[in-house]
Design a protein around this motif. Structure first.
Motif, PDB file in Angstrom:
ATOM      1  N   ASP A 177       0.837  -1.207   0.000  1.00  4.21           N
ATOM      2  CA  ASP A 177       0.000   0.000   0.000  1.00  4.21           C
ATOM      3  C   ASP A 177       0.870   1.253   0.000  1.00  4.21           C
ATOM      4  N   ALA A 178       0.428   2.264  -0.742  1.00  2.00           N
ATOM      5  CA  ALA A 178       1.249   3.449  -0.971  1.00  2.00           C
ATOM      6  C   ALA A 178       1.622   4.161   0.324  1.00  2.00           C
ATOM      7  N   HIS A 179       0.745   4.104   1.339  1.00  2.00           N
ATOM      8  CA  HIS A 179       1.028   4.823   2.584  1.00  2.00           C
ATOM      9  C   HIS A 179       1.906   4.026   3.535  1.00  2.00           C
ATOM     10  N   GLY A 180       2.333   2.840   3.112  1.00  2.02           N
ATOM     11  CA  GLY A 180       3.030   1.921   4.008  1.00  2.02           C
ATOM     12  C   GLY A 180       4.534   2.006   3.939  1.00  2.02           C
ATOM     13  N   LEU A 181       5.185   0.883   4.251  1.00  2.00           N
ATOM     14  CA  LEU A 181       6.636   0.836   4.414  1.00  2.00           C
ATOM     15  C   LEU A 181       7.382   0.712   3.088  1.00  2.00           C
ATOM     16  N   GLY A 182       6.700   0.284   2.043  1.00  2.00           N
ATOM     17  CA  GLY A 182       7.373   0.064   0.771  1.00  2.00           C
ATOM     18  C   GLY A 182       8.010   1.337   0.232  1.00  2.00           C
ATOM     19  N   ARG A 183       9.304   1.261  -0.126  1.00  2.00           N
ATOM     20  CA  ARG A 183      10.077   2.418  -0.627  1.00  2.00           C
ATOM     21  C   ARG A 183       9.753   3.650   0.215  1.00  2.00           C
ATOM     22  N   PHE A 184       9.959   3.493   1.506  1.00  2.00           N
ATOM     23  CA  PHE A 184       9.473   4.474   2.468  1.00  2.00           C
ATOM     24  C   PHE A 184      10.080   5.849   2.245  1.00  2.00           C
ATOM     25  N   ASP A 185      11.370   5.913   1.958  1.00  2.00           N
ATOM     26  CA  ASP A 185      11.991   7.221   1.711  1.00  2.00           C
ATOM     27  C   ASP A 185      12.395   7.372   0.246  1.00  2.00           C
ATOM     28  N   GLY A 186      11.730   6.606  -0.617  1.00  2.00           N
ATOM     29  CA  GLY A 186      12.050   6.623  -2.042  1.00  2.00           C
ATOM     30  C   GLY A 186      13.014   5.527  -2.433  1.00  2.00           C
ATOM     31  N   THR A 187      13.491   4.770  -1.432  1.00  2.00           N
ATOM     32  CA  THR A 187      14.387   3.649  -1.693  1.00  2.00           C
ATOM     33  C   THR A 187      13.849   2.410  -0.991  1.00  2.00           C
ATOM     34  N   ALA A 188      14.417   1.263  -1.332  1.00  2.00           N
ATOM     35  CA  ALA A 188      14.055   0.027  -0.632  1.00  2.00           C
ATOM     36  C   ALA A 188      14.688   0.082   0.747  1.00  2.00           C
ATOM     37  N   LEU A 189      13.911   0.532   1.722  1.00  2.00           N
ATOM     38  CA  LEU A 189      14.435   0.776   3.062  1.00  2.00           C
ATOM     39  C   LEU A 189      14.167  -0.400   3.984  1.00  2.00           C
ATOM     40  N   TYR A 190      12.894  -0.771   4.115  1.00  2.00           N
ATOM     41  CA  TYR A 190      12.524  -1.890   4.976  1.00  2.00           C
ATOM     42  C   TYR A 190      12.583  -3.228   4.235  1.00  2.00           C
ATOM     43  N   GLU A 191      12.544  -3.184   2.918  1.00  2.00           N
ATOM     44  CA  GLU A 191      12.519  -4.398   2.116  1.00  2.00           C
ATOM     45  C   GLU A 191      13.824  -4.563   1.339  1.00  2.00           C
ATOM     46  N   TYR A 192      14.065  -5.785   0.853  1.00  2.00           N
ATOM     47  CA  TYR A 192      15.166  -6.007  -0.075  1.00  2.00           C
ATOM     48  C   TYR A 192      14.890  -5.237  -1.377  1.00  2.00           C
ATOM     49  N   ALA A 193      15.951  -4.762  -2.008  1.00  2.00           N
ATOM     50  CA  ALA A 193      15.780  -3.998  -3.242  1.00  2.00           C
ATOM     51  C   ALA A 193      15.451  -4.890  -4.434  1.00  2.00           C
ATOM     52  N   HIS A 194      16.082  -6.064  -4.520  1.00  2.00           N
ATOM     53  CA  HIS A 194      15.879  -6.927  -5.684  1.00  2.00           C
ATOM     54  C   HIS A 194      14.592  -7.729  -5.510  1.00  2.00           C
ATOM     55  N   PRO A 195      13.744  -7.769  -6.538  1.00  2.00           N
ATOM     56  CA  PRO A 195      12.477  -8.504  -6.395  1.00  2.00           C
ATOM     57  C   PRO A 195      12.655  -9.989  -6.124  1.00  2.00           C
ATOM     58  N   PHE A 196      13.783 -10.574  -6.507  1.00  2.00           N
ATOM     59  CA  PHE A 196      14.021 -11.985  -6.209  1.00  2.00           C
ATOM     60  C   PHE A 196      14.217 -12.220  -4.710  1.00  2.00           C
ATOM     61  N   GLU A 197      14.504 -11.139  -3.996  1.00  2.00           N
ATOM     62  CA  GLU A 197      14.642 -11.222  -2.540  1.00  2.00           C
ATOM     63  C   GLU A 197      13.523 -10.467  -1.825  1.00  2.00           C
ATOM     64  N   GLY A 198      13.042  -9.397  -2.435  1.00  2.00           N
ATOM     65  CA  GLY A 198      12.188  -8.452  -1.727  1.00  2.00           C
ATOM     66  C   GLY A 198      10.719  -8.489  -2.058  1.00  2.00           C
ATOM     67  N   TRP A 199      10.307  -9.389  -2.969  1.00  2.00           N
ATOM     68  CA  TRP A 199       8.887  -9.449  -3.325  1.00  2.00           C
ATOM     69  C   TRP A 199       8.409 -10.887  -3.216  1.00  2.00           C
ATOM     70  N   HIS A 200       7.314 -11.073  -2.474  1.00  2.00           N
ATOM     71  CA  HIS A 200       6.815 -12.428  -2.254  1.00  2.00           C
ATOM     72  C   HIS A 200       5.809 -12.804  -3.339  1.00  2.00           C
ATOM     73  N   PRO A 201       6.089 -13.823  -4.152  1.00  2.00           N
ATOM     74  CA  PRO A 201       5.204 -14.147  -5.275  1.00  2.00           C
ATOM     75  C   PRO A 201       3.853 -14.710  -4.849  1.00  2.00           C
ATOM     76  N   ASP A 202       3.772 -15.348  -3.676  1.00  2.00           N
ATOM     77  CA  ASP A 202       2.497 -15.931  -3.244  1.00  2.00           C
ATOM     78  C   ASP A 202       1.511 -14.879  -2.780  1.00  2.00           C
ATOM     79  N   TRP A 203       2.015 -13.859  -2.093  1.00  2.00           N
ATOM     80  CA  TRP A 203       1.127 -12.913  -1.415  1.00  2.00           C
ATOM     81  C   TRP A 203       1.210 -11.505  -1.984  1.00  2.00           C
ATOM     82  N   ASP A 204       2.047 -11.299  -3.023  1.00  2.00           N
ATOM     83  CA  ASP A 204       2.234  -9.954  -3.581  1.00  2.00           C
ATOM     84  C   ASP A 204       2.560  -8.952  -2.489  1.00  2.00           C
ATOM     85  N   THR A 205       3.575  -9.266  -1.714  1.00  2.00           N
ATOM     86  CA  THR A 205       3.984  -8.421  -0.600  1.00  2.00           C
ATOM     87  C   THR A 205       5.491  -8.223  -0.614  1.00  2.00           C
TER      88      THR A 205
END
Length: 735
Positions: free
Chosen positions: A352-380
């Motif tokens: 969600d746009a108001h959440g932690l994702g790219r919080f300061d314009g960068t991958a801050l709380y999450e991994y930057a690479h989608p192979f590490e930072g994006w969950h394919p089952d839950w789209d999170t």
């Protein structure tokens, strides 16, 4: 008041500051706004875009005079010497009097910055976020947020018309932390952060460490006064360590607070925490459960995620009341002798746009690479627990619930997805660890650290893993190479036994090992046997609906399965509605079908579960050695042709019970079972009894064990095994 700046305005062109303020790009507002020395005097600047006029007041509220407006929105006045002052701001809608936020020095201590930077600030909820605060004796709110790659961060809310130009924050460069004290604000204010990233302005962000939020679908953070609650659970807390030890009964009622019961009818409003205290707690007491486990109550934007996609890891959802209301519910549970476990999600968070994702314009709380930072089952997004600050953020969240809300344990969700970098990913769509392996080393380090810290700082709290693989040592101490959890959900047992009970009884002889297999590894971990919400959604049907046969057989199978579960080694967890045999799948939008208790079969199942909990609590043999092989002894494990199983459960001091299951709809008369003791035995439970809406077949009352050896025992009982039912017996004189 001292804003912490000592330089003069001769260092650079003030027009640059003015243009940066106008463009809302000023990253160091304290260097220009507030009081500053200039040619031996003090010049005070305040940036109030949209204001009609600003007066300078002395500390007593007396007007010193109007401030000059040389640039629209920028008001200045020179005074002879530094002294406390206030501002009277005239807006088109009224007049505001307040101290100047830019007249105060830094309010965040160096130790807080240091501890956060090393990932070890264990009281983050009392430091970051929005804290009611006093600076130089002036009440207000101190805002603190981590955004190291932002160019500018502002606090916005109703108090400044959501105008990001008016309250830009101070940066502590060493930690990437932004801070601002705003005088005269207090609890109840709604706010967010406006963040200017390297590539432009971001959507307004909720506070990652907010302790309260607006009720969804609104997404604002809310200033809270901490957990301002007078606890009355000292007796519970004093004995909790012993009550939650491995030798004590643990019977968990898993609850989704929003759909357990509604106020009016099937389409009514969910109960509040206060109403749940009045209705859920007495129900759980009556049913004999020792604990309630709540699906995640951390604030989450989408109700259909059931809480498993949270964005506020320090704030209980506003759906059912305030943080104080939630604390009151926990307090009431403890006064009733009921523990509370929360589901907690450190694996992933929604985009969600108001959440932690790219919080300061960068991958801050999450991994930057989608192979590490994006969950394919839950789209999170997936938390980057290898980042020190994120590691510490999640550690502090766990401690926050355990300490501030007196929570008795956390069930850690989706541990398997955390342990493996290739979890649910195809070949070529994951990144190996530094050794080339599939293990997520930083998540493993986090889980071990988490469990060690909890054991030290919150003794007696239960840390439970939902872990579905054969990862070794999940519930073994970290000093022995384990992950350090107190318990692990036995997902293999659940899948095998539900598969078995779903078979037509005629075919069960061919699947006999699905019951016996679980006993091969039952003592390798400290297991909890879960029949959870996941088994009654997404087309899987209800627990009753999984049972084969006609209506009578379905209820008999359900009673048999519950009796099997409660007599099997391992602690217990059952999702709400399963205890009375709800026909339909669970829906988070509807209350449970309580009207079914008007029907005998449903009421009978309900009464059976109550009796099972009573037996489980009162008979040490059923819980004392749950995780020890010497607490279990097979008597009959090979009678596949009759689908009969029998075992002994043993406790300390010679306590024992005999358990016999007949998984066919045939009454088996005069069935001999070996026992270690001759003389009188009494039936403690027959799941086919009339009182449970059964047929009334099978052995009841007291029986005599003959001195005839059988099944490796010196004596034996001749039993009438009821159809699709369990018998539980004990030697007479065991009380």
């Amino acid at each position: 008041m001292n804003n912490g700046t000592t330089g003069t305005d001769n260092a650079h062109d003030p027009n640059l500051d003015i243009q940066a303020l106008i463009r809302a790009e000023h990253g160091n507002p304290f260097a220009f706004l507030g009081p500053h020395e200039q040619h031996g005097s003090i010049i005070i600047r305040t940036w109030q875009p949209g204001a009609l006029d600003v007066e300078l007041l002395d500390e007593n509220g007396q007007s010193v005079g109007r401030m000059d407006e040389h640039t629209p929105g920028l008001f200045t006045r020179t005074i002879e010497q530094r002294r406390p002052y206030r501002l009277r701001i005239h807006w088109s809608g009224g007049v505001q009097e307040t101290e100047d936020p830019y007249a105060f020095g830094p309010q965040l201590g160096d130790l807080d910055i240091y501890l956060f930077g090393e990932g070890n600030h264990r009281h983050l909820g009392r430091c970051f976020g929005a804290q009611p605060w006093q600076a130089d004796g002036i009440p207000g709110v101190r805002f603190v947020v981590w955004a190291p790659n932002a160019r500018r961060v502002s606090v916005v809310g109703h108090f400044n018309s959501w105008d990001g130009r008016r309250h830009p924050m101070r940066l502590h460069p060493s930690g990437g932390i932004w801070e601002l004290f705003i005088p005269r604000l207090g609890p109840g204010e709604v706010y967010k952060y406006e963040i200017l990233g390297r590539e432009g302005l971001l959507p307004l962000k909720a506070d990652p460490v907010a302790q309260a939020t607006e009720k969804p679908p609104a997404t604002g953070s809310v200033v809270a006064a901490g957990v301002n609650f007078q606890w009355d659970d000292q007796q519970w807390m004093a004995q909790r360590n012993d009550a939650q030890s491995r030798t004590k009964p643990l019977s968990i009622y898993e609850v989704h607070a929003g759909s357990w019961r509604h106020r009016n009818d099937i389409d009514g409003e969910p109960l509040s925490w206060a109403e749940l205290s009045e209705q859920l707690i007495p129900y759980v007491q009556d049913m004999g459960f020792t604990h309630i486990e709540l699906l995640p109550v951390m604030e989450h934007p989408f109700g259909g995620s059931w809480g498993y996609q949270p964005l506020s890891q320090f704030a209980p959802t506003a759906r059912y009341g305030t943080p104080e209301d939630f604390a009151g519910f926990i307090n009431a549970c403890h006064q009733a002798g009921i523990g509370v476990i929360l589901d907690w999600v450190p694996a992933h968070f929604p985009g969600d746009a108001h959440g932690l994702g790219r919080f300061d314009g960068t991958a801050l709380y999450e991994y930057a690479h989608p192979f590490e930072g994006w969950h394919p089952d839950w789209d999170t997004h997936i938390y980057n627990l290898g980042r020190t600050e994120v590691h510490g953020f999640m550690l502090a969240s766990a401690l926050h619930w355990l300490r501030e809300y007196h929570i008795d344990g956390l069930r850690v969700d989706a541990v398997a997805s955390m342990l493996y970098r290739d979890y649910s990913r195809k070949s070529g769509e994951w990144i190996p660890n530094r050794h080339g392996g599939r293990e997520n080393l930083e998540a493993i380090d986090f889980l071990r650290h988490l469990n060690d810290v909890v054991a030290t700082e919150v003794p007696g709290a239960l840390m439970i893993a939902e872990e579905s693989t054969a990862w070794p040592g999940v519930s073994q101490p970290t000093r022995e190479g384990g992950l350090g959890f107190a318990g692990k959900w036995n997902m293999g047992w659940m899948h095998d036994t539900l598969s078995y009970i779903g078979e037509d009884p005629l075919n069960r002889r061919y699947h006999h090992q699905q019951i016996t297999f679980g006993l091969l590894y039952a003592f390798t971990e400290h297991f909890i046997l879960p029949v959870s919400h996941d088994e009654v959604v997404h087309g899987k049907g209800s627990l009753l609906g999984k049972m084969p046969g006609d209506r009578w057989q379905q209820f008999a199978n359900l009673r048999l399965y519950l009796s099997f579960m409660w007599s099997h080694p391992g602690k217990k967890l059952l999702f709400m509605g399963c205890e009375f045999g709800q026909w339909r799948e669970w829906s988070h939008d509807r209350q449970l079908d309580w009207y079914l208790l008007n029907y005998d079969e449903h009421r009978g199942t309900h009464d059976l579960l109550r009796d099972l909990n009573r037996l489980y609590r009162e008979h040490p043999a059923l819980h004392q050695r749950d995780d020890s092989a010497d607490g279990f002894q097979w008597l009959i494990g090979d009678d596949s042709s009759n689908s009969v199983y029998a075992w002994l459960r043993r406790g300390d001091d010679g306590a024992m019970v005999l358990v016999v299951h007949n998984f066919t709809p045939v009454v088996r008369s005069d069935y001999r079972v070996g026992v270690p003791r001759s003389g009188q035995w009494r039936v403690l439970l027959n799941s086919d009894a009339h009182m449970f809406s059964g047929s009334g077949a099978g052995s009841h009352g007291e029986l005599v064990a003959e001195e005839q050896d059988s099944h490796g025992q010196p004596s034996s009982l001749r039993l009438d095994l009821p159809p699709l039912a369990t018998l539980i017996l004990e030697p007479a004189g065991s009380d």
